[in-house]
Enzyme design. Structure first.
Site, PDB file in Angstrom:
ATOM      1  CB  ILE A  12      -1.021  -0.012   1.166  1.00  0.00           C
ATOM      2  CG1 ILE A  12      -2.196   0.900   0.837  1.00  0.00           C
ATOM      3  CG2 ILE A  12      -0.387   0.352   2.492  1.00  0.00           C
ATOM      4  CD1 ILE A  12      -2.996   0.497  -0.358  1.00  0.00           C
ATOM      5  CB  ALA A  13       4.331   1.926   1.159  1.00  0.00           C
ATOM      6  NE  ARG A  33      10.002  -5.077   9.010  1.00  0.00           N
ATOM      7  CZ  ARG A  33       9.379  -6.233   8.851  1.00  0.00           C
ATOM      8  NH1 ARG A  33       9.171  -6.997   9.890  1.00  0.00           N
ATOM      9  NH2 ARG A  33       8.968  -6.617   7.660  1.00  0.00           N
ATOM     10  CE1 TYR A  54       9.427   0.329   9.288  1.00  0.00           C
ATOM     11  CE2 TYR A  54       8.247  -0.592  11.158  1.00  0.00           C
ATOM     12  CZ  TYR A  54       8.612  -0.657   9.822  1.00  0.00           C
ATOM     13  OH  TYR A  54       8.152  -1.678   9.037  1.00  0.00           O
ATOM     14  CG  HIS A  75      -2.296  -0.149  11.858  1.00  0.00           C
ATOM     15  ND1 HIS A  75      -3.494  -0.201  11.186  1.00  0.00           N
ATOM     16  CD2 HIS A  75      -1.336  -0.438  10.932  1.00  0.00           C
ATOM     17  CE1 HIS A  75      -3.271  -0.503   9.918  1.00  0.00           C
ATOM     18  NE2 HIS A  75      -1.974  -0.664   9.740  1.00  0.00           N
ATOM     19  CE  LYS A  93      -8.441  -1.670   5.107  1.00  0.00           C
ATOM     20  NZ  LYS A  93      -7.765  -2.699   4.298  1.00  0.00           N
ATOM     21  CG  ASP A 174      -7.624  -6.916   4.436  1.00  0.00           C
ATOM     22  OD1 ASP A 174      -6.607  -6.325   4.842  1.00  0.00           O
ATOM     23  OD2 ASP A 174      -7.909  -7.028   3.223  1.00  0.00           O
TER      24      ASP A 174
HETATM   25  N1  LIG Z   1      -6.396   1.498   1.607  1.00  0.00           N
HETATM   26  C1  LIG Z   1      -6.282   0.419   0.862  1.00  0.00           C
HETATM   27  O1  LIG Z   1      -6.815   0.312  -0.241  1.00  0.00           O
HETATM   28  C2  LIG Z   1      -5.456  -0.695   1.373  1.00  0.00           C
HETATM   29  C3  LIG Z   1      -5.109  -1.712   0.512  1.00  0.00           C
HETATM   30  C4  LIG Z   1      -4.269  -2.686   0.991  1.00  0.00           C
HETATM   31  C5  LIG Z   1      -3.861  -2.648   2.313  1.00  0.00           C
HETATM   32  N2  LIG Z   1      -4.250  -1.659   3.141  1.00  0.00           N
HETATM   33  C6  LIG Z   1      -3.814  -1.633   4.552  1.00  0.00           C
HETATM   34  O2  LIG Z   1      -2.450  -1.277   4.585  1.00  0.00           O
HETATM   35  C7  LIG Z   1      -1.760  -2.024   5.598  1.00  0.00           C
HETATM   36  C8  LIG Z   1      -0.581  -2.730   4.952  1.00  0.00           C
HETATM   37  O3  LIG Z   1      -1.033  -3.577   3.933  1.00  0.00           O
HETATM   38  P1  LIG Z   1      -0.079  -4.054   2.715  1.00  0.00           P
HETATM   39  O4  LIG Z   1      -0.940  -4.845   1.815  1.00  0.00           O
HETATM   40  O5  LIG Z   1       0.680  -2.904   2.179  1.00  0.00           O
HETATM   41  O6  LIG Z   1       0.882  -5.049   3.516  1.00  0.00           O
HETATM   42  P2  LIG Z   1       2.355  -5.543   3.117  1.00  0.00           P
HETATM   43  O7  LIG Z   1       2.547  -5.468   1.630  1.00  0.00           O
HETATM   44  O8  LIG Z   1       2.536  -6.830   3.804  1.00  0.00           O
HETATM   45  O9  LIG Z   1       3.300  -4.431   3.758  1.00  0.00           O
HETATM   46  C9  LIG Z   1       3.337  -4.189   5.124  1.00  0.00           C
HETATM   47  C10 LIG Z   1       4.710  -3.667   5.507  1.00  0.00           C
HETATM   48  O10 LIG Z   1       4.729  -3.536   6.913  1.00  0.00           O
HETATM   49  C11 LIG Z   1       6.056  -3.696   7.371  1.00  0.00           C
HETATM   50  N3  LIG Z   1       6.129  -4.592   8.536  1.00  0.00           N
HETATM   51  C12 LIG Z   1       6.646  -4.280   9.733  1.00  0.00           C
HETATM   52  N4  LIG Z   1       6.607  -5.283  10.575  1.00  0.00           N
HETATM   53  C13 LIG Z   1       6.061  -6.312   9.906  1.00  0.00           C
HETATM   54  C14 LIG Z   1       5.771  -7.650  10.236  1.00  0.00           C
HETATM   55  N5  LIG Z   1       6.023  -8.143  11.462  1.00  0.00           N
HETATM   56  N6  LIG Z   1       5.207  -8.430   9.302  1.00  0.00           N
HETATM   57  C15 LIG Z   1       4.910  -7.944   8.079  1.00  0.00           C
HETATM   58  N7  LIG Z   1       5.178  -6.667   7.698  1.00  0.00           N
HETATM   59  C16 LIG Z   1       5.739  -5.859   8.602  1.00  0.00           C
HETATM   60  C17 LIG Z   1       6.877  -4.242   6.211  1.00  0.00           C
HETATM   61  O11 LIG Z   1       7.670  -3.169   5.733  1.00  0.00           O
HETATM   62  P3  LIG Z   1       9.260  -3.119   5.912  1.00  0.00           P
HETATM   63  O12 LIG Z   1       9.726  -4.546   5.705  1.00  0.00           O
HETATM   64  O13 LIG Z   1       9.630  -2.217   4.828  1.00  0.00           O
HETATM   65  O14 LIG Z   1       9.567  -2.630   7.268  1.00  0.00           O
HETATM   66  C18 LIG Z   1       5.849  -4.616   5.169  1.00  0.00           C
HETATM   67  O15 LIG Z   1       6.316  -4.454   3.867  1.00  0.00           O
HETATM   68  C19 LIG Z   1      -2.804  -2.965   6.205  1.00  0.00           C
HETATM   69  O16 LIG Z   1      -3.276  -2.437   7.419  1.00  0.00           O
HETATM   70  C20 LIG Z   1      -3.924  -3.002   5.181  1.00  0.00           C
HETATM   71  O17 LIG Z   1      -5.211  -3.178   5.746  1.00  0.00           O
HETATM   72  C21 LIG Z   1      -5.014  -0.679   2.677  1.00  0.00           C
END
Ligand SMILES: NC(=O)c1ccc[n+]([C@@H]2O[C@H](COP(=O)([O-])OP(=O)(O)OC[C@H]3O[C@@H](n4cnc5c(N)ncnc54)[C@H](OP(=O)(O)O)[C@@H]3O)[C@@H](O)[C@H]2O)c1
Length: 323
Positions: A12-13, A33, A54, A75, A93, A174
């Protein structure tokens, strides 16, 4: 100009980073990280700074607002940390695992006089704002019924955060948060609710659910699923007509019909980029105006939805290991 720092270089970043250049904010810093990952995001999206932790990024006094893009199970910890550094916050979220955590965050943010908002981007979309205005103006009369669904087949992502209870995994936090948000946005807080759930009990998460919200003069049927593609339409039925919001969570299209199902209005507002630009600009405007809260995604709305989700999980006997 508000400088943003992102925590977590995940999926999502990327959406956030793509939208940011089309707002008045500055894509200032990315923290992972893993420094190599942060450096590769820096190169791809043009961040000024890349950090391998962070806390290192939070120590940078030039970061005004932190976008928390980690899984929802983290979060609370990451928001509390960002508040220790006095940063404004936009957090993905679901905002936290439960209402108690959400209240703690809001209380601490108030004591620090900083802005904090759940990144419920759907509410900032112009189609959602336009449909809400039309409903409030009575275009389809008094609301009687809402049918809304959000579902996709994520079975191939077993093992990811989506299905990890320690990360707040499961359908409710989710995607259920979207159907709860849209229902309460249009209809308010229900008098009562009931639900049926399909649990993966041995792994401690919910795969799908049907939720019924009961109001004095209306009823809402909400469905969400991580195992099945649903139609993802929000249909509102009123005494004078019907409204359909297509792919409501990322809405660009809505149709309004009279009682004879004749189309009376079509709303089509394509996203300039990916739709995130609206909420980001909303955050920038709010912080610039010295607000500590959004008028669109209020603290109260986030808290009430977390409370409803707490009640649903309690009725299913579902508790996250880290709450
Ligand atoms: N608004 C929307 O449309 C939307 C869509 C998808 C997701 N989201 C929300 O965004 C959030 C992240 O979702 P995502 O799909 O981007 O997830 P993701 O691809 O798994 O990325 C999450 C990031 O969190 C960091 N992290 C830190 N500690 C972690 C751990 N113990 N396990 C896993 N990751 C960890 C990691 O970054 P580093 O390794 O770089 O530290 C990882 O890349 C969720 O809360 C989700 O509900 C929102």
């Amino acid at each position: 100009m508000i400088r943003f720092g992102v925590i977590g270089a995940g999926k999502i970043a990327q959406t956030f980073s793509t939208a940011m250049p089309h707002t008045h904010g500055i894509l200032y810093a990315i923290a992972s990280r893993n420094l190599d990952k942060a450096l590769s995001y820096q190169e791809q999206y043009g961040y000024e700074k890349a950090y391998g932790s962070y806390e290192a990024m939070l120590s940078d006094p030039l970061v005004d607002c932190v976008y928390i893009a980690t899984p929802h199970g983290l979060h609370y910890e990451h928001m509390m940390l960002a508040l220790d550094y006095g940063k404004h916050i936009l957090c993905e979220k679901s905002f936290t695992l439960n209402a108690r955590q959400a209240k703690d965050v809001f209380d601490k943010a108030k004591s620090k006089h900083v802005f904090v908002m759940e990144a419920m981007w759907t509410k900032y979309l112009p189609v959602i704002q336009a449909t809400k205005r039309l409903i409030d103006q009575g275009l389809i009369g008094n609301l009687l019924k809402m049918d809304v669904s959000f579902g996709f087949d994520a079975e191939h992502r077993r093992g990811s955060r989506l299905f990890d209870p320690a990360m707040g995994g499961g359908a409710l936090l989710d995607i259920g948060v979207y159907v709860m948000t849209i229902a309460t946005y249009f209809l308010g807080i229900p008098q009562s609710m009931d639900s049926t759930v399909m649990l993966d009990a041995s792994n401690g998460f919910d795969l799908s659910e049907d939720i019924h919200l009961h109001y004095p003069k209306a009823h809402a049927h909400l469905r969400c699923s991580l195992s099945e593609k649903l139609d993802n339409i929000c249909t509102l039925t009123g005494t004078q007509g019907t409204m359909e919001i297509i792919d409501f969570w990322r809405a660009e299209h809505a149709f309004i019909y009279d009682l004879n199902h004749q189309l009376i209005q079509e709303i089509h507002i394509p996203h300039p980029i990916n739709g995130f630009e609206y909420q980001i600009q909303g955050v920038i405007d709010a912080i610039t105006n010295h607000q500590t809260e959004s008028t669109i995604v209020t603290h109260q709305a986030t808290l009430e939805i977390m409370k409803l989700m707490d009640q649903l999980r309690a009725s299913w006997g579902l508790k996250f290991p880290n709450e």
